[in-house]
Design an enzyme around this catalytic site. Structure first.
Site, PDB file in Angstrom:
ATOM      1  N   HIS A 265       0.825  -1.221   0.000  1.00 53.06           N
ATOM      2  CA  HIS A 265       0.000   0.000   0.000  1.00 53.06           C
ATOM      3  C   HIS A 265       0.856   1.268   0.000  1.00 53.06           C
ATOM      4  O   HIS A 265       1.247   1.771   1.050  1.00 53.06           O
ATOM      5  CB  HIS A 265      -0.881  -0.038   1.260  1.00 53.06           C
ATOM      6  CG  HIS A 265      -1.961   0.992   1.288  1.00 53.06           C
ATOM      7  ND1 HIS A 265      -3.100   0.823   2.028  1.00 53.06           N
ATOM      8  CD2 HIS A 265      -2.094   2.195   0.685  1.00 53.06           C
ATOM      9  CE1 HIS A 265      -3.887   1.880   1.884  1.00 53.06           C
ATOM     10  NE2 HIS A 265      -3.288   2.726   1.083  1.00 53.06           N
TER      11      HIS A 265
ATOM     12  N   ASP B 294       0.832   2.584   3.843  1.00 53.50           N
ATOM     13  CA  ASP B 294      -0.041   3.644   3.332  1.00 53.50           C
ATOM     14  C   ASP B 294       0.778   4.926   3.150  1.00 53.50           C
ATOM     15  O   ASP B 294       0.350   6.010   3.522  1.00 53.50           O
ATOM     16  CB  ASP B 294      -1.251   3.879   4.252  1.00 53.50           C
ATOM     17  CG  ASP B 294      -2.309   4.758   3.593  1.00 53.50           C
ATOM     18  OD1 ASP B 294      -2.169   5.085   2.385  1.00 53.50           O
ATOM     19  OD2 ASP B 294      -3.278   5.129   4.277  1.00 53.50           O
TER      20      ASP B 294
ATOM     21  N   HIS C 124       2.827  14.179   1.531  1.00 52.09           N
ATOM     22  CA  HIS C 124       2.485  15.556   1.167  1.00 52.09           C
ATOM     23  C   HIS C 124       3.665  16.382   1.657  1.00 52.09           C
ATOM     24  O   HIS C 124       4.266  16.060   2.681  1.00 52.09           O
ATOM     25  CB  HIS C 124       1.220  16.024   1.899  1.00 52.09           C
ATOM     26  CG  HIS C 124      -0.003  15.217   1.582  1.00 52.09           C
ATOM     27  ND1 HIS C 124      -0.656  15.291   0.365  1.00 52.09           N
ATOM     28  CD2 HIS C 124      -0.690  14.310   2.311  1.00 52.09           C
ATOM     29  CE1 HIS C 124      -1.698  14.460   0.388  1.00 52.09           C
ATOM     30  NE2 HIS C 124      -1.740  13.846   1.548  1.00 52.09           N
TER      31      HIS C 124
HETATM   32 ZN   LIG Z   1      -3.905   4.698   1.068  1.00 48.72          ZN
END
Ligand SMILES: [Zn+2]
Length: 427
Positions: free
Chosen positions: A55, A295, A299
């Site tokens: 992920h 995950d 940013h």
């Molecule tokens: Zn994700």
């Protein structure tokens, strides 16, 4: 034999002094003594299978100011990951075969490690799932909205799952119920609001929907980034064909002790209480949870450093995941065997790739570690473009060497190959 590697290798649940023979990128023999064209003796250092991250969001194409396949895969490599699976919420989204082909081409030019790609399921590509399956490693469905998520209406869930079940591909879920998210939505001033407006019932409801909609189907489903005790309790009674993952941030960080830079910890689903955190960590330790997934959702600092409500959700993590867990092995918080299962073996099983285990016939994807070489994570030493880490100053054990398909891609913590070395693991 092209190459033999000697050291203390982890297989069949324990360390064995041995040599691993590698031919054509695969593990061809494991014996006490072996000699290849080239022989590297790592002495007392440990040899583990490299990690697999099911992920990541490498932001390529479309948001390459945050990350791209080159920087993301370099970060992964330094963190002992030999293969990543990239999510579909790029710009454009990988929701059609053209965009899937384009992403595979871009990644093949830029990636330092092997990679797979997910296709996103949206309301109007359900009929095309069969053709998408030929170009992807699995599907992703967002049941709740998040920063740049793909909209999907849950009334289409059963039909989408019926289509996916015909393809034999896995489907991964972002499990937060959109209706409940909308009902709770309000201006968020801080991380506590974020937690209140995305309560665990959103996750719980969504997981129930997934279990119901998958009933009777021959389908591999995976619930991503589990975040709550309530979600976990339901998944304890899941059938064998449903797997689940937890992130390092949900299982190691909580919001109720002061999280200093609050917007930086804004993520969906939210990081919850210390009770949730501990329950998730213990479930991972006991094998109730299948995989640890980063995950990795970078940013930039500037993008994150905004009013809370405007700051995007997501944290980086692909480079720090394995090293943080190896440090937890060192201080005996979790057994090594479990970490290898969570980060290497189970991810390989779920995505059906011949990696994740030191075994004859599998890809020679290996890392070399020394448990004595514990360092502290410093963002300026990491390789993501985003330039920060939620694990700043955490203890970590980084691999000194990383092998992908028998090629020594990192030696003494330095990259040895060019971008483009990584290969698509095939649809
Ligand atoms: Zn994700």
């Amino acid at each position: 034999m092209d190459l033999t590697i000697e050291g203390k290798a982890f297989f069949n649940g324990s360390f064995n002094d041995c040599c691993i023979g590698i031919k054509n990128g695969k593990i061809s023999e494991i014996k006490k003594i072996l000699k290849g064209d080239e022989h590297i003796n790592f002495g007392n250092k440990l040899i583990l299978p490299a990690g697999i991250d099911v992920h990541v969001h490498f932001r390529d194409p479309g948001m390459t100011n945050k990350e791209d396949f080159s920087s993301g895969s370099l970060a992964a490599a330094h963190g002992g990951i030999s293969c990543v699976f990239d999510m579909p919420n790029t710009i454009p989204q990988t929701t059609n075969t053209q965009n899937l082909s384009d992403k595979i081409l871009t990644a093949a030019k830029k990636s330092f490690i092997d990679f797979g790609i997910y296709a996103g399921v949206i309301d109007d590509n359900i009929k095309k799932i069969g053709s998408l399956a030929k170009k992807c490693n699995g599907f992703k469905i967002y049941l709740g909205s998040s920063t740049v998520a793909l909209a999907f209406n849950k009334t289409n869930l059963r039909e989408a799952l019926q289509q996916i079940s015909k393809t034999e591909k896995i489907v991964l879920f972002h499990a937060e119920d959109e209706e409940l998210l909308i009902k709770n939505r309000n201006i968020e001033k801080n991380i506590v609001d974020h937690l209140r407006f995305r309560p665990s019932v959103c996750e719980e409801t969504s997981i129930k929907n997934i279990m119901q909609a998958s009933q009777g189907l021959n389908l591999k489903s995976h619930v991503c980034h589990l975040s709550s005790i309530e979600g976990l309790e339901i998944l304890k009674n899941r059938p064998n064909n449903i797997s689940c993952g937890v992130t390092p941030h949900h299982s190691l960080i909580s919001t109720d002790k002061s999280v200093s830079s609050q917007t930086f910890y804004k993520v969906n689903p939210p990081i919850r209480s210390s009770f949730d955190k501990e329950a998730l960590f213990n479930a991972a330790k006991k094998g109730i949870i299948d995989v640890i997934e980063s995950d990795h959702a970078p940013h930039t600092k500037d993008e994150k450093d905004k009013e809370f409500d405007e700051a995007p959700s997501g944290l980086p993590g692909v480079e720090t995941m394995f090293p943080v867990f190896l440090s937890l092995v060192k201080n005996e918080s979790i057994p090594l065997q479990r970490v290898v299962s969570l980060l290497c073996q189970r991810p390989a099983d779920l995505l059906s790739i011949p990696k994740g285990k030191i075994e004859v016939g599998r890809d020679a994807d290996l890392i070399i570690i020394n448990l004595k070489n514990e360092t502290r994570i410093k963002s300026d030493k990491l390789h993501s473009k985003c330039g920060w880490s939620p694990f700043e100053d955490w203890p970590a054990i980084f691999p000194s060497h990383v092998f992908v398909r028998g090629e020594n891609i990192i030696a003494d913590n330095e990259i040895q190959v060019s971008q483009g070395f990584g290969r698509f693991v095939g649809a």
